[in-house]
Design an enzyme around this catalytic site. Structure first.
Site, PDB file in Angstrom:
ATOM      1  N   TYR A  98       0.822  -1.207   0.000  1.00 54.08           N
ATOM      2  CA  TYR A  98       0.000   0.000   0.000  1.00 54.08           C
ATOM      3  C   TYR A  98       0.857   1.258   0.000  1.00 54.08           C
ATOM      4  O   TYR A  98       0.441   2.300  -0.538  1.00 54.08           O
ATOM      5  CB  TYR A  98      -0.965  -0.002   1.192  1.00 54.08           C
ATOM      6  CG  TYR A  98      -0.326   0.255   2.541  1.00 54.08           C
ATOM      7  CD1 TYR A  98      -0.215   1.551   3.046  1.00 54.08           C
ATOM      8  CD2 TYR A  98       0.156  -0.794   3.318  1.00 54.08           C
ATOM      9  CE1 TYR A  98       0.371   1.790   4.284  1.00 54.08           C
ATOM     10  CE2 TYR A  98       0.749  -0.566   4.547  1.00 54.08           C
ATOM     11  CZ  TYR A  98       0.843   0.728   5.027  1.00 54.08           C
ATOM     12  OH  TYR A  98       1.428   0.965   6.251  1.00 54.08           O
ATOM     13  N   GLU A  99       2.053   1.177   0.569  1.00 45.76           N
ATOM     14  CA  GLU A  99       2.939   2.342   0.603  1.00 45.76           C
ATOM     15  C   GLU A  99       3.520   2.640  -0.775  1.00 45.76           C
ATOM     16  O   GLU A  99       3.543   3.804  -1.208  1.00 45.76           O
ATOM     17  CB  GLU A  99       4.068   2.115   1.613  1.00 45.76           C
ATOM     18  CG  GLU A  99       3.616   2.143   3.059  1.00 45.76           C
ATOM     19  CD  GLU A  99       4.730   1.815   4.032  1.00 45.76           C
ATOM     20  OE1 GLU A  99       4.716   2.372   5.141  1.00 45.76           O
ATOM     21  OE2 GLU A  99       5.617   1.003   3.690  1.00 45.76           O
ATOM     22  N   ILE A 100       3.991   1.616  -1.465  1.00 50.81           N
ATOM     23  CA  ILE A 100       4.573   1.855  -2.786  1.00 50.81           C
ATOM     24  C   ILE A 100       3.498   2.315  -3.761  1.00 50.81           C
ATOM     25  O   ILE A 100       3.741   3.179  -4.619  1.00 50.81           O
ATOM     26  CB  ILE A 100       5.325   0.603  -3.312  1.00 50.81           C
ATOM     27  CG1 ILE A 100       6.170   0.947  -4.548  1.00 50.81           C
ATOM     28  CG2 ILE A 100       4.390  -0.540  -3.617  1.00 50.81           C
ATOM     29  CD1 ILE A 100       7.317   1.866  -4.291  1.00 50.81           C
TER      30      ILE A 100
END
EC number: 2.4.1.304
Length: 237
Positions: free
Chosen positions: A100-102
């Protein structure tokens, strides 16, 4: 070897003057300096920049150099590298952080840099060596510039694995850049960047950075100064 690599690494604008520049570009701070210095594949790294005011000041004092700080974030070279990719129609590949961060980091980077071609991205987690190998093959095939953010030394290991399979790519490590950019398109507040207080913002926000600052950094200072006493004494005389 690490000090010589740092000394001969050109400033980023000079490095990118060569449109065909390739190799692995990484960064060291008080936490990672000795990890990289003692890394058994250090000779395979091509360029090393200093990220962090403390290490920068100590290094310049001990060696009589005037090296400037470089970091892969928006307080330093991230904008330069992304604009370089746009101007030269180069494709970008990103590997690092959680899924989800990338994904959010990619959205924020695309919003901040219209025209950027992020052709491939993947988290920094692999379920098997086969998946890791597949990711490496994919990012090589789809990208010209590759940016790895997995923390030291995992990101250097990945960068060198990529380099072994292809020596035609420019590969940067970026530490926590993807995690930071996932939370804010430009993670550091303007006044933080103006006064070089990036370390302070990270201390406030991240527990692991507080540990490094209050435990690991003092150990680094003692070790670095003690190992360079002869240089310091010679320079003072």
């Amino acid at each position: 070897m690490i000090d010589n690599l740092i000394k001969r690494t050109p400033e980023i604008n000079r490095l990118l003057e060569n449109k065909r520049v390739t190799g692995v570009v990484t960064f060291v701070n008080p936490y990672s300096y000795y990890k990289i210095k003692e890394y058994n594949k250090i000779s395979q790294l091509d360029y090393i920049y200093i990220d962090g005011i403390l290490l920068l000041k100590l290094f310049n004092f001990v060696n009589g150099t005037k090296i400037k700080r470089h970091s892969f974030d928006y307080s330093s070279i991230a904008k330069t590298v992304f604009n370089y990719s746009i101007q030269n129609k180069m494709k970008i590949g990103l590997i690092g952080s959680k899924d989800y961060e990338i994904e959010q980091a990619v959205k924020n980077i695309r919003k901040k840099h219209p025209g950027i071609d992020i052709s491939y991205f993947h988290s920094g987690y692999f379920s098997s060596l086969e998946e890791k190998s597949s990711v490496i093959d994919s990012v090589i095939k789809k990208s010209d510039i590759i940016i790895c953010g997995l923390g030291t030394p995992a990101q250097e290991e990945l960068a060198l694995d990529i380099k072994i399979k292809s020596n035609e790519h420019l590969i940067f490590t970026c530490g926590g850049f993807f995690t930071q950019t996932a939370s804010r398109a430009d993670f550091y507040y303007p006044w933080i960047k103006r006064y070089n207080l990036m370390w302070l913002q990270r201390i406030v926000l991240y527990k692991h950075v507080r540990k490094r600052f209050f435990i690991d950094y003092p150990k680094f200072i003692v070790r670095f100064i003690s190992e360079n006493l002869m240089k310091i004494f010679t320079r003072s005389n």
